[in-house]
Design a protein around this motif. Structure first.
Motif, PDB file in Angstrom:
ATOM      1  N   SER A 131       0.814  -1.225   0.000  1.00 28.42           N
ATOM      2  CA  SER A 131       0.000   0.000   0.000  1.00 28.42           C
ATOM      3  C   SER A 131       0.842   1.268   0.000  1.00 28.42           C
ATOM      4  O   SER A 131       0.298   2.371   0.031  1.00 28.42           O
ATOM      5  CB  SER A 131      -0.948   0.008   1.206  1.00 28.42           C
ATOM      6  N   GLY A 132       2.161   1.128  -0.004  1.00 31.18           N
ATOM      7  CA  GLY A 132       3.026   2.297  -0.095  1.00 31.18           C
ATOM      8  C   GLY A 132       3.543   2.830   1.226  1.00 31.18           C
ATOM      9  O   GLY A 132       4.007   3.975   1.300  1.00 31.18           O
ATOM     10  N   LYS A 133       3.511   2.010   2.275  1.00 37.90           N
ATOM     11  CA  LYS A 133       3.967   2.466   3.594  1.00 37.90           C
ATOM     12  C   LYS A 133       5.441   2.873   3.572  1.00 37.90           C
ATOM     13  O   LYS A 133       5.818   3.910   4.132  1.00 37.90           O
ATOM     14  CB  LYS A 133       3.758   1.355   4.637  1.00 37.90           C
ATOM     15  N   SER A 134       6.283   2.070   2.935  1.00 40.79           N
ATOM     16  CA  SER A 134       7.714   2.377   2.882  1.00 40.79           C
ATOM     17  C   SER A 134       7.974   3.683   2.136  1.00 40.79           C
ATOM     18  O   SER A 134       8.860   4.457   2.509  1.00 40.79           O
ATOM     19  CB  SER A 134       8.479   1.233   2.207  1.00 40.79           C
ATOM     20  N   THR A 135       7.199   3.942   1.095  1.00 39.83           N
ATOM     21  CA  THR A 135       7.342   5.181   0.336  1.00 39.83           C
ATOM     22  C   THR A 135       7.000   6.380   1.207  1.00 39.83           C
ATOM     23  O   THR A 135       7.708   7.395   1.199  1.00 39.83           O
ATOM     24  CB  THR A 135       6.431   5.153  -0.903  1.00 39.83           C
ATOM     25  N   THR A 136       5.925   6.263   1.981  1.00 38.81           N
ATOM     26  CA  THR A 136       5.527   7.358   2.866  1.00 38.81           C
ATOM     27  C   THR A 136       6.573   7.599   3.943  1.00 38.81           C
ATOM     28  O   THR A 136       6.932   8.752   4.234  1.00 38.81           O
ATOM     29  CB  THR A 136       4.161   7.052   3.505  1.00 38.81           C
ATOM     30  N   LEU A 137       7.100   6.531   4.530  1.00 38.45           N
ATOM     31  CA  LEU A 137       8.151   6.686   5.543  1.00 38.45           C
ATOM     32  C   LEU A 137       9.386   7.362   4.955  1.00 38.45           C
ATOM     33  O   LEU A 137       9.991   8.241   5.582  1.00 38.45           O
ATOM     34  CB  LEU A 137       8.544   5.322   6.113  1.00 38.45           C
ATOM     35  N   ALA A 138       9.771   6.945   3.749  1.00 39.66           N
ATOM     36  CA  ALA A 138      10.941   7.547   3.093  1.00 39.66           C
ATOM     37  C   ALA A 138      10.723   9.034   2.853  1.00 39.66           C
ATOM     38  O   ALA A 138      11.642   9.851   3.022  1.00 39.66           O
ATOM     39  CB  ALA A 138      11.232   6.826   1.780  1.00 39.66           C
TER      40      ALA A 138
END
Length: 332
Positions: A131-138
């Motif tokens: 769902s894009g969690k890693s992208t948001t954290l980055a």
């Protein structure tokens, strides 16, 4: 085709994931849909022989699965999971964008930059797998790197986005390579003078307990959790613990939680996919519900908490429909 050519073709077709399977047809995930790969892909075992260190091969043999990352010759990075299945080994490869995403480009709720200015506390990013969690954290780390002076320490398994220190000193660690485990790395982090600690995933009670302690003792902790909604994230954190500890954990969480940002991806009419967010902010009323174990009432707080910056999935989707980004009734 070799793996570099396969990945280049995948980037051209806006593919997010590759699935290479022994004795099974290779597939890729494009716009959220799994489709047959149009070319012959390399055998997973061949790639594993090239990519893995002796220590990683031993771990894969013992555990039957392994998380790791790969950097190709052209600089493209892949997040990989190798696992043993009935016909042999398979590889699930996530293609990582080369540039760190910008927070404003993700269309996160407007309150997020303000929350990131907090000197301490816990901010959770939740959602289903992919769902894009890693992208948001980055993007959060990138925002802090450009806006604040401080020390950011990350614990990621594996490291996905490479951050370069600017205003912040950023040090990235991968459990298994740079420390024994998440818990060991987090325990050490408390003695390494960080201002911000990023944890890729809160996996067990020990890690959650240490993360809450860090959030209570002057550190801003950013972490992910696999839940589909913000309210469920609170329940999930508490449910990890035995009955005799739940009251204490609820009290810690009520005192240290800043917010829970839940997200999912929907098809974008412009092509690709667009993130939809739900934001739970830990107001005094929310903290009271957490402390009393009344988490079933948290969705109601989200619905009525717009004046505090909260946002429900329904509200976020309605805004995207008004903008013409998604159609009525569209789901992942």
């Amino acid at each position: 085709m070799d793996i570099e050519e396969i990945v280049a073709l995948s980037v051209k077709h806006n593919v997010s994931d590759l699935h290479l399977c022994t004795q099974l047809p290779a597939r890729w995930r494009r716009q959220g849909r799994l489709e047959p790969l149009p070319e012959i892909a390399p055998d997973p075992q061949t790639l594993l022989d090239i990519w893995l260190t002796p220590a990683q091969r031993e771990q894969l043999e013992e555990a039957g699965q392994l998380d790791f990352s790969v950097s190709l010759k052209d600089g493209t990075r892949l997040r990989a999971n190798a696992f043993r299945q009935l016909q042999g080994y398979s590889l699930a490869l996530r293609l990582l964008v080369s540039q760190t995403p910008k927070l404003e480009a993700l269309n996160v709720p407007p309150l997020i930059p303000e929350l990131l200015d907090s000197p301490d506390g816990l901010i959770l990013v939740t959602g289903a797998t992919g769902s894009g969690k890693s992208t948001t954290l980055a993007a959060m780390v990138d925002f802090l790197n450009l806006q604040k002076d401080g020390h950011i320490l990350t614990l990621e398994d594996p490291i996905e986005f490479i951050h370069h220190s600017q205003r912040c000193l950023i040090q990235q660690r991968e459990p298994g390579l740079h420390c024994h485990s998440f818990a060991a790395g987090l325990r050490a982090a408390l003695r390494e003078d960080p201002d911000v600690i990023l944890l890729r995933e809160l996996r067990d009670s020990e890690t959650i307990r240490l993360a809450l302690t860090a959030a209570e003792t002057g550190h801003l902790v950013l972490a992910t959790l696999h839940t589909r909604g913000a309210a469920q994230a609170v329940e999930r954190l508490v449910d990890v613990f035995p009955a005799e500890e739940k009251s204490m954990v609820r009290s810690q969480l009520a005192g240290s939680l800043k917010a829970v940002l839940a997200q999912k991806l929907l098809p974008d009419r412009r092509g690709g996919r667009v993130a939809v967010y739900e934001l739970l902010v830990n107001t005094p009323a929310v903290a009271s519900l957490i402390r009393e174990g009344k988490t079933h009432q948290l969705p109601g707080q989200i619905q009525t908490g717009q004046q505090h910056g909260m946002r429900s999935f329904a509200h976020s989707e309605a805004m995207l429909r008004v903008e013409g980004r998604i159609a009525d009734g569209e789901e992942k």
